[in-house]
Design a protein around this motif. Structure first.
Motif, short mmCIF file in Angstrom:
data_model
loop_
_atom_site.label_atom_id
_atom_site.label_comp_id
_atom_site.label_asym_id
_atom_site.label_seq_id
_atom_site.Cartn_x
_atom_site.Cartn_y
_atom_site.Cartn_z
N LEU A 170 0.84 -1.20 0.00
CA LEU A 170 0.00 0.00 0.00
C LEU A 170 0.88 1.25 0.00
O LEU A 170 1.84 1.36 0.76
CB LEU A 170 -0.91 0.00 1.23
N SER A 171 0.54 2.19 -0.87
CA SER A 171 1.27 3.47 -1.01
C SER A 171 2.75 3.28 -1.33
O SER A 171 3.58 4.14 -1.03
CB SER A 171 1.10 4.33 0.24
N SER A 172 3.09 2.15 -1.94
CA SER A 172 4.47 1.95 -2.39
C SER A 172 4.73 2.77 -3.65
O SER A 172 3.80 3.22 -4.33
CB SER A 172 4.74 0.47 -2.67
N VAL A 173 6.01 2.96 -3.95
CA VAL A 173 6.42 3.77 -5.10
C VAL A 173 7.40 2.96 -5.94
O VAL A 173 8.50 2.63 -5.49
CB VAL A 173 7.08 5.09 -4.66
N THR A 174 7.00 2.62 -7.17
CA THR A 174 7.85 1.89 -8.10
C THR A 174 8.24 2.85 -9.22
O THR A 174 7.36 3.39 -9.89
CB THR A 174 7.13 0.67 -8.69
N SER A 175 9.52 3.07 -9.40
CA SER A 175 9.98 4.14 -10.30
C SER A 175 10.69 3.60 -11.53
O SER A 175 11.41 2.61 -11.47
CB SER A 175 10.92 5.08 -9.54
N PHE A 176 10.46 4.29 -12.65
CA PHE A 176 10.98 3.86 -13.95
C PHE A 176 11.62 5.04 -14.68
O PHE A 176 11.25 6.19 -14.49
CB PHE A 176 9.86 3.30 -14.82
N TRP B 299 11.40 0.96 -21.15
CA TRP B 299 11.26 1.17 -19.72
C TRP B 299 12.29 0.36 -18.95
O TRP B 299 12.58 -0.78 -19.29
CB TRP B 299 9.86 0.76 -19.26
N ALA B 300 12.81 0.99 -17.89
CA ALA B 300 13.74 0.32 -16.98
C ALA B 300 13.36 0.72 -15.56
O ALA B 300 13.20 1.91 -15.26
CB ALA B 300 15.18 0.71 -17.27
N GLU B 301 13.18 -0.27 -14.69
CA GLU B 301 12.85 0.03 -13.30
C GLU B 301 14.11 0.47 -12.57
O GLU B 301 15.15 -0.18 -12.66
CB GLU B 301 12.26 -1.20 -12.63
N VAL B 302 14.01 1.58 -11.84
CA VAL B 302 15.20 2.12 -11.17
C VAL B 302 15.12 2.05 -9.65
O VAL B 302 16.14 2.12 -8.98
CB VAL B 302 15.47 3.57 -11.61
N SER B 303 13.91 1.92 -9.08
CA SER B 303 13.82 1.82 -7.62
C SER B 303 12.44 1.38 -7.19
O SER B 303 11.45 1.50 -7.95
CB SER B 303 14.17 3.16 -6.95
N TYR B 304 12.37 0.87 -5.97
CA TYR B 304 11.10 0.52 -5.33
C TYR B 304 11.21 0.95 -3.88
O TYR B 304 12.22 0.70 -3.21
CB TYR B 304 10.84 -0.98 -5.42
N ALA B 305 10.17 1.59 -3.36
CA ALA B 305 10.19 2.08 -1.98
C ALA B 305 8.84 1.87 -1.32
O ALA B 305 7.79 1.91 -1.97
CB ALA B 305 10.56 3.56 -1.94
N GLU B 306 8.88 1.62 -0.03
CA GLU B 306 7.67 1.49 0.79
C GLU B 306 7.73 2.54 1.90
O GLU B 306 8.08 2.24 3.05
CB GLU B 306 7.56 0.08 1.38
N PRO B 307 7.41 3.79 1.57
CA PRO B 307 7.57 4.88 2.54
C PRO B 307 6.48 4.95 3.60
O PRO B 307 6.64 5.64 4.61
CB PRO B 307 7.55 6.12 1.66
N ALA B 308 5.38 4.26 3.40
CA ALA B 308 4.22 4.40 4.29
C ALA B 308 4.28 3.38 5.44
O ALA B 308 4.79 2.27 5.28
CB ALA B 308 2.93 4.23 3.51
#
Length: 209
Positions: free
Chosen positions: A176-182, A189-198
């Motif tokens: 939930l409220s994760s951020v997957t960045s490309f 497309w290339a994935e550069v990061s994944y974060a779970e800030p919440a």
């Protein structure tokens, strides 16, 4: 020049006391905890110290509400795009445990690679790619935020990574409220990061397709 980076943000916790699979059903907005989660996601993107120049979200209530903190922090009104909506699912409105105990429903599980219970993964990937590319090309620079749903984000990750779209929903890396960045070097497309800030401890997350 197009955008510099694109962030796929999942919505926050939904108020779902009956714990049904809510899919595209109306009336499923964020819980109080879900609103806190979306605020944390927006603040995380803000801490990246990167200009955000476009905001997109699906038309469903939970994603529209999850985009509100981004509007407040970045001064952007969200563009509604059907291309990033939750997939269809024959089990909408039901509790999955009970549904799977009914042999009449087993016919919907006959082709899990498609999947036979809802919108084909290939179709979800195609519409997500189209929406992402449109958003990417809609700005001259800066980052794009798209607020979407677990399955569209996860199958996009799989497609970009060159992995099969068939998967176990219990093993998705899309909190939930994760951020997957490309990013898009060389037109791919290339994935550069994944974060779970919440903060999601104790959250109810049983309604995703």
């Amino acid at each position: 020049m197009p955008a510099d980076r694109l962030h796929l943000v999942r919505h926050g916790e939904v108020y779902n006391p009956r714990r049904v699979l809510y899919g595209r059903l109306p009336g499923f907005g964020l819980s109080d905890a879900g609103r806190r989660m979306t605020q944390q996601a927006a603040e995380y993107v803000k801490t990246l110290d990167r200009p955000v120049t476009a905001l997109v979200c699906s038309p469903l209530q939970r994603t529209r509400e999850s985009s509100e903190p981004f509007t407040e922090l970045f001064g952007l009104d969200p563009v509604i795009d059907e291309g990033v909506i939750e997939p269809t699912n024959v089990f909408e409105g039901r509790r999955m445990v009970r549904s799977l105990m009914n042999p009449w429903n087993w016919r919907h599980l006959r082709t899990p690679a498609l999947p036979s219970w809802g919108e084909p993964y290939a179709q979800v990937i195609a519409r997500m790619n189209k929406a992402m590319t449109t958003a990417w090309e809609s700005v001259d620079s800066g980052d794009v935020v798209i607020v979407s749903h677990q399955l569209p984000i996860w199958v996009t990750h799989l497609a970009v990574a060159g992995l099969p779209s068939r998967h176990d929903p219990r093993e998705r890396r899309c909190a939930l409220s994760s951020v997957t960045s490309f990013e898009m070097p060389d037109g791919k497309w290339a994935e550069v990061s994944y974060a779970e800030p919440a903060t999601t401890e104790g959250a109810v997350d049983v309604g995703a397709v």
